[in-house]
Design a protein around this motif. Structure first.
Motif, PDB file in Angstrom:
ATOM      1  N   ALA A 140     -31.752   4.612 101.129  1.00  0.00           N
ATOM      2  CA  ALA A 140     -32.544   5.942 102.176  1.00  0.00           C
ATOM      3  C   ALA A 140     -31.653   7.409 103.057  1.00  0.00           C
ATOM      4  O   ALA A 140     -32.500   8.515 102.480  1.00  0.00           O
ATOM      5  CB  ALA A 140     -33.775   5.297 103.142  1.00  0.00           C
ATOM      6  N   LEU A 141     -31.020   7.282 102.339  1.00  0.00           N
ATOM      7  CA  LEU A 141     -29.725   8.006 103.479  1.00  0.00           C
ATOM      8  C   LEU A 141     -29.299   8.902 102.162  1.00  0.00           C
ATOM      9  O   LEU A 141     -28.862  10.426 102.726  1.00  0.00           O
ATOM     10  CB  LEU A 141     -28.317   7.430 103.869  1.00  0.00           C
ATOM     11  CG  LEU A 141     -27.327   8.448 104.696  1.00  0.00           C
ATOM     12  CD1 LEU A 141     -28.337   8.397 105.912  1.00  0.00           C
ATOM     13  CD2 LEU A 141     -26.339   7.329 104.874  1.00  0.00           C
ATOM     14  N   PHE A 142     -29.867   9.452 101.324  1.00  0.00           N
ATOM     15  CA  PHE A 142     -30.027   9.879 100.156  1.00  0.00           C
ATOM     16  C   PHE A 142     -31.471  10.292  99.440  1.00  0.00           C
ATOM     17  O   PHE A 142     -31.268  11.023  98.995  1.00  0.00           O
ATOM     18  CB  PHE A 142     -28.963   9.120  99.182  1.00  0.00           C
ATOM     19  CG  PHE A 142     -27.329   8.834  99.132  1.00  0.00           C
ATOM     20  CD1 PHE A 142     -26.182  10.513  99.073  1.00  0.00           C
ATOM     21  CD2 PHE A 142     -27.279   7.725  99.785  1.00  0.00           C
ATOM     22  CE1 PHE A 142     -25.488   9.561  99.376  1.00  0.00           C
ATOM     23  CE2 PHE A 142     -25.595   7.506 100.336  1.00  0.00           C
ATOM     24  CZ  PHE A 142     -24.936   9.025  99.877  1.00  0.00           C
ATOM     25  N   LEU A 143     -32.096  10.124 100.806  1.00  0.00           N
ATOM     26  CA  LEU A 143     -33.671  10.590 100.420  1.00  0.00           C
ATOM     27  C   LEU A 143     -33.412  12.691 100.447  1.00  0.00           C
ATOM     28  O   LEU A 143     -32.629  12.960 101.749  1.00  0.00           O
ATOM     29  CB  LEU A 143     -34.126  10.039 101.008  1.00  0.00           C
ATOM     30  CG  LEU A 143     -35.617   8.178 100.580  1.00  0.00           C
ATOM     31  CD1 LEU A 143     -36.301   7.853 101.571  1.00  0.00           C
ATOM     32  CD2 LEU A 143     -35.826   8.892  98.870  1.00  0.00           C
ATOM     33  N   PRO A 144     -34.288  12.982  99.924  1.00  0.00           N
ATOM     34  CA  PRO A 144     -34.503  14.585 100.006  1.00  0.00           C
ATOM     35  C   PRO A 144     -35.205  15.715 101.585  1.00  0.00           C
ATOM     36  O   PRO A 144     -35.817  15.629 101.512  1.00  0.00           O
ATOM     37  CB  PRO A 144     -34.619  14.911  99.214  1.00  0.00           C
ATOM     38  CG  PRO A 144     -35.558  14.254  98.621  1.00  0.00           C
ATOM     39  CD  PRO A 144     -35.191  12.884  98.612  1.00  0.00           C
TER      40      PRO A 144
END
Ligand code: ADP
Ligand code: ZN
Length: 725
Positions: free
Chosen positions: A302-306
């Motif tokens: 989720a750390l790479f969600l925009p």
């Protein structure tokens, strides 16, 4: 025509140059379709530095391909692009693999989709039948709805709705494919915080108000109410109109937690984990990008969600090994959350009852703000921990529960209280062997024994997943009925408990038992309500759960995690045992914990029994410092793999000969990796150890990594490996 660089979500180190035709408008961050060989693929404009016609000679420019089109959607946020660049530099990964972490929801990469729907029209109803009236009454409320949904609500057939559309009483319309996430209500169910909770929460809220980076270590014993503290911080971020992200280890992302969030904020959060269906993933991705989803509760990726406007990240159970990704870009989500918060300028909360040694020392030396909660909430006391020395209380043959543990469980049964038996091993038995010839069942393509599972009568490899039917005869000596199960898994403990306590109601919970979310929730609820006497489980049950009637925890094999000899094993075992122990006595009744062990004098057991975490951490830190291990030194591992072990070893040696010699930098290996053989590939590991400030990445890139693997050879870089040896 301009030349821009487009990054593709593939294993490419950098962005490729493409021509931007005059009729395509695209800038940095925009998603674009480009040709790659004979394929058409979507990437992101990574660099647009104004290089134009004059920049390249006509000849080389004519070789460049043109961007086909811009994808009609919101561009990738610039801070996320910067973050990807940083992460990939740090982990020495191809940048395209970083972009892939963001783009692995293909459904979400494209224009927002609409679906056909109906709403109230202006036409007159010819014959107002009961069914038609019902439909129109609902449509009158004014919401645009799918035809099927409207029909269902009115309890009529779709034909009735179609008829109304034909006569114009309903008109066709378009609606977004996905429902919006409701906005959490910050004051829905306010808890009145205890003094220590309040003081912790207000410090975090101050940093949120100041909109600056600050890293908090929320260090509170199990049951002290850490969740309520960071819920207060989330409410504060919401008031600023910003988004918040709560990271949990995948395993703790149960309905339990989502339910708890809903109780506090009145609505569901946006969840993010590997179990989500395609549509649900797309819905969350898009809602996070538009800023419409305010709170995401997710696993590491989720750390790479925009995120549109992120204002807080919470990493709960920050010590958990599940935050480390073990393939592709081998990032550590906790560490990268710190990087992201620092980069974007917002506060971060790391929460744990047993922080990682890294975070603990950062709090001690003042780099992180240390917030402590040293009492359980509501007057509950900490459990008492005792060891059962298995050298004094020998187990009966083929039995795994000692007399003191059985007696304690009997006493709890008599009182109507619950016991939990914890064993971090799935299946029935970790090893099967033939009593006649000694043959052991091993995985043909991994360094692992096959684990027996009785529920499906198969022998399974927990590393690659292959399984075989358990045979009657030994495949080696053909002897009949000579196969024996060695050692326990939770299924076997279940069997023993059933025989020992025939009158008790026993629940087995392990990730092997396939259950849907609703079924799991039902079981957890019924356990919480006291409708079960004995719970048996793997680490799935150790995390997060709050069972009010549970007062005894028995750890079947407390030494289990210590066997592998990794310098981090002590820390890890302590964290897990403490977490399981923390399930006992969370309300009014005193809890107790029995650790079955052969080594009650080991530092881990002594610290557990004395409940003296800080002394244990101090000793661990001292040992690490002497050995130059993290957080006092830096490590990087290079895993070389091939189908042939010799090839992997030879290549690893050749790599080492390329490494510049520097005093203080030590190269260990090559040696077989901790899992030396997996999925048919041999894995060889080189470990480099260096002083803290050393630029490990530059040194690797200028030396060992200049040698490029060929054929079936692969090299995987692991910066800051989680296992040290
Ligand atoms: P931790 O995460 O520190 O283990 P939890 O946040 O799960 O602790 O809290 C333990 C229990 O105490 C939970 O049942 C929680 O609902 C309750 N609790 C914590 N703080 C409060 C509070 N301020 N008011 C009411 N109940 C609380
Ligand atoms: Zn295998």
């Amino acid at each position: 025509m301009t030349i821009v660089k487009v990054l593709l979500p593939l294993a490419v180190a950098d962005a490729y140059s493409y021509l931007l035709p005059d009729d395509v408008y695209a800038d940095v961050g925009d998603f674009v379709q480009v040709p790659l060989g004979s394929r058409k693929i979507t990437g992101v404009v990574w660099i647009n530095d104004g290089s134009d016609d004059g920049f390249l000679k006509n000849t080389s420019k004519s070789k460049l391909k043109s961007i086909i089109s811009r994808v009609d959607m919101k561009p990738l946020p610039l801070d996320l692009m910067k973050f990807i660049n940083w992460v990939c530099d740090y982990y020495i990964s191809p940048k395209g693999m970083g972009l892939r972490l963001v783009m692995n929801v293909p459904e979400a990469i494209g224009p927002v989709q609409h679906i056909d729907a109906v709403k109230l029209g202006s036409g007159i109803v010819e014959r107002a039948t009961k069914a038609r009236t019902k439909v129109l009454d609902i449509a009158e409320v004014g919401e645009t709805m799918r035809k099927t949904e409207l029909a269902k609500l009115a309890d009529v057939s779709v034909g009735v709705v179609d008829g109304l559309v034909k006569m114009g009483a309903l008109s066709t319309a378009q609606m977004p494919k996905f429902a919006k996430f409701k906005t959490p209500k910050t004051d829905h169910n306010l808890a009145s915080l205890a003094d220590d909770q309040n003081s912790a929460a207000s410090q975090i809220c101050e940093a949120i108000a100041a909109k600056k980076f600050e890293c908090f270590l929320l260090d509170g014993v199990t049951g002290s109410g850490k969740t309520e503290v960071y819920f207060a911080a989330i409410a504060k971020v919401m008031e600023q109109g910003k988004q918040a992200l709560v990271l949990l280890p995948e395993i703790a992302l149960t309905v339990d937690f989502l339910q708890r969030f809903e109780n506090r904020f009145g609505v569901e959060p946006a969840p993010w984990h590997s179990g989500l269906a395609k549509g649900a993933r797309e819905r969350v991705w898009r809602a996070v990008a538009s800023g419409q989803a305010k709170i995401v509760i997710g696993a590491r990726s989720a750390l790479f969600l925009p995120f549109d406007n992120l204002g807080l990240v919470v990493v709960d159970e920050e010590h958990d090994g599940a935050y480390k990704q073990d393939s592709g870009v081998m990032y550590h989500a906790r560490d990268m959350a710190v990087v992201k918060a620092n980069m974007c300028g917002f506060p971060l909360v790391l929460a744990s009852a047993t922080p990682s040694l890294e975070s603990f020392l950062n709090a001690k030396n003042g780099r992180y703000t240390h917030l402590t909660l040293d009492k359980r909430h509501g007057g509950a006391t900490m459990p008492q921990v005792h060891a059962v020395d298995l050298r004094d209380h020998a187990l009966e043959s083929q039995k795994f529960l000692s007399e003191p543990l059985i007696k304690a469980m009997q006493a709890k049964l008599a009182l109507g209280e619950q016991s939990l038996l914890f064993l971090n091993r799935r299946g029935y038995a970790p090893l099967t062997l033939c009593r006649a010839c000694g043959h052991r069942f091993a995985c043909p393509q991994c360094d692992a024994w096959l684990v027996e599972h009785r529920y499906n009568n198969r022998l399974m490899c927990h590393h690659c997943g292959i399984s075989v039917q358990k045979p009657h005869n030994c495949p080696q000596c053909k002897a009949e009925d000579k196969l024996v199960a060695c050692g326990p898994g939770v299924e076997r403990i279940f069997e023993e408990a059933e025989a020992q306590f025939p009158e008790a109601k026993i629940e087995l919970l392990s990730s092997d038992i396939q259950m849907n979310v609703a079924a799991l929730q039902k079981r957890l609820n019924s356990i919480a309500n006291g409708d079960c006497d004995i719970i048996i489980g793997t680490q799935m049950i150790a995390k997060g759960h709050h069972f009010p009637h549970l007062t005894l925890v028995g750890v079947v094999d407390a030494d289990l995690g210590l066997e592998n000899g990794d310098p981090r094993a002590g820390e890890r075992t302590y964290q897990l045992l403490n977490q399981v122990a923390g399930r006992a006595g969370r309300e009014q009744k005193q809890g107790s914990v029995l650790l079955q062990t052969y080594a009650p004098q080991s530092p881990v057991m002594r610290a557990m029994i004395a409940q003296d975490r800080d002394a244990f951490y101090k000793a661990e830190a001292h040992g690490r410092e002497l050995a130059g291990l993290p957080p006092f030194g830096r490590l990087a591992a290079l895993i070389v793999s091939s189908k042939q072990q010799k090839k992997a070893f030879d290549f690893a040696r050749a790599m080492i000969s390329e490494a510049p010699k520097i005093t203080g930098v030590v190269i260990l290996g090559p040696a077989p990796a901790p899992m030396g053989f997996i999925r048919g590939r041999h894995r060889v590991r080189i470990l480099a150890r260096a002083p803290k400030g050393f630029k490990m990445q530059d040194w690797l890139k200028s030396g060992m990594l200049t040698l490029k693997p060929t054929g079936d050879l692969k090299v995987q870089v692991d910066t800051d490996p989680y296992s040290f040896f």
